[in-house]
Write an enzyme that holds these catalytic residues in place. Sequence first.
Site, PDB file in Angstrom:
ATOM      1  N   HIS A  18     -80.555   1.099  44.923  1.00 57.93           N
ATOM      2  CA  HIS A  18     -79.639   2.141  45.405  1.00 57.93           C
ATOM      3  C   HIS A  18     -79.908   2.442  46.885  1.00 57.93           C
ATOM      4  O   HIS A  18     -78.980   2.574  47.688  1.00 57.93           O
ATOM      5  CB  HIS A  18     -79.797   3.428  44.590  1.00 57.93           C
ATOM      6  CG  HIS A  18     -79.423   3.283  43.157  1.00 57.93           C
ATOM      7  ND1 HIS A  18     -80.229   3.741  42.136  1.00 57.93           N
ATOM      8  CD2 HIS A  18     -78.333   2.744  42.561  1.00 57.93           C
ATOM      9  CE1 HIS A  18     -79.644   3.489  40.971  1.00 57.93           C
ATOM     10  NE2 HIS A  18     -78.497   2.867  41.203  1.00 57.93           N
ATOM     11  N   LYS A  42     -73.878  11.205  28.684  1.00 57.65           N
ATOM     12  CA  LYS A  42     -75.268  10.778  28.844  1.00 57.65           C
ATOM     13  C   LYS A  42     -76.188  11.988  28.999  1.00 57.65           C
ATOM     14  O   LYS A  42     -75.878  12.919  29.739  1.00 57.65           O
ATOM     15  CB  LYS A  42     -75.431   9.919  30.113  1.00 57.65           C
ATOM     16  CG  LYS A  42     -74.790   8.564  30.063  1.00 57.65           C
ATOM     17  CD  LYS A  42     -75.095   7.822  31.351  1.00 57.65           C
ATOM     18  CE  LYS A  42     -74.465   6.452  31.404  1.00 57.65           C
ATOM     19  NZ  LYS A  42     -74.754   5.782  32.677  1.00 57.65           N
ATOM     20  N   ARG A  91     -74.578  -5.889  41.100  1.00 59.87           N
ATOM     21  CA  ARG A  91     -75.690  -6.810  40.839  1.00 59.87           C
ATOM     22  C   ARG A  91     -75.205  -8.122  40.263  1.00 59.87           C
ATOM     23  O   ARG A  91     -75.843  -9.148  40.429  1.00 59.87           O
ATOM     24  CB  ARG A  91     -76.684  -6.179  39.865  1.00 59.87           C
ATOM     25  CG  ARG A  91     -77.445  -5.014  40.441  1.00 59.87           C
ATOM     26  CD  ARG A  91     -78.250  -4.324  39.383  1.00 59.87           C
ATOM     27  NE  ARG A  91     -77.318  -3.773  38.396  1.00 59.87           N
ATOM     28  CZ  ARG A  91     -77.654  -3.326  37.206  1.00 59.87           C
ATOM     29  NH1 ARG A  91     -78.893  -3.364  36.813  1.00 59.87           N
ATOM     30  NH2 ARG A  91     -76.753  -2.831  36.391  1.00 59.87           N
ATOM     31  N   SER A 129     -81.704   1.172  36.631  1.00 60.46           N
ATOM     32  CA  SER A 129     -82.236   2.468  36.207  1.00 60.46           C
ATOM     33  C   SER A 129     -82.667   2.444  34.754  1.00 60.46           C
ATOM     34  O   SER A 129     -83.692   3.025  34.387  1.00 60.46           O
ATOM     35  CB  SER A 129     -81.187   3.563  36.428  1.00 60.46           C
ATOM     36  OG  SER A 129     -80.954   3.750  37.806  1.00 60.46           O
TER      37      SER A 129
END
Length: 157
Positions: A18, A42, A91, A129
């Site tokens: 990040h 979440k 990614r 993460s």
Amino acid sequence: MKRIALFPGSFDPFTRGHEDIVLRGLQLFDEVIIGIGRNARKERYFPLEQMTGLIEEAFRSTPAVRVISYDDLTANVARKVGARFLLRGLRNTTDFEYENGISQVNRYVYEDVETVFLITSPHLAPISSSIIRDLHRYGQDVDAFLPYQLAKLETEK
């Protein structure tokens, strides 16, 4: 006109990947606002207030970066803070498929916003993460993957 980008995410936690996107984004934009979104689906692993403080500390010497938290649609937040760009890191192709749909919806909500994708630097691509949370949950030192020291941070769980 100032070129402002909003870099949205849950950042639970904020990783070196990040950080890399933010620093590279500063080569394109006058200001990058890191927006920590609250996701109703979440439950956070790392406390929002503490993560905000850690990210602010990591960019303390970079005045063109600021950190906010929000509970709204990302496109609405971008409009409110004057950001015409959303900055996102990719990614892999799975990230692209996911982010492409979100970018279309953001454009529907705020037609003047453009999403800018940066490909993650190769040496940082394996970092996520969720992997860091799993490592941390089972007692592994994860500080090498983060732009700050996590050792003293308590989790909400």
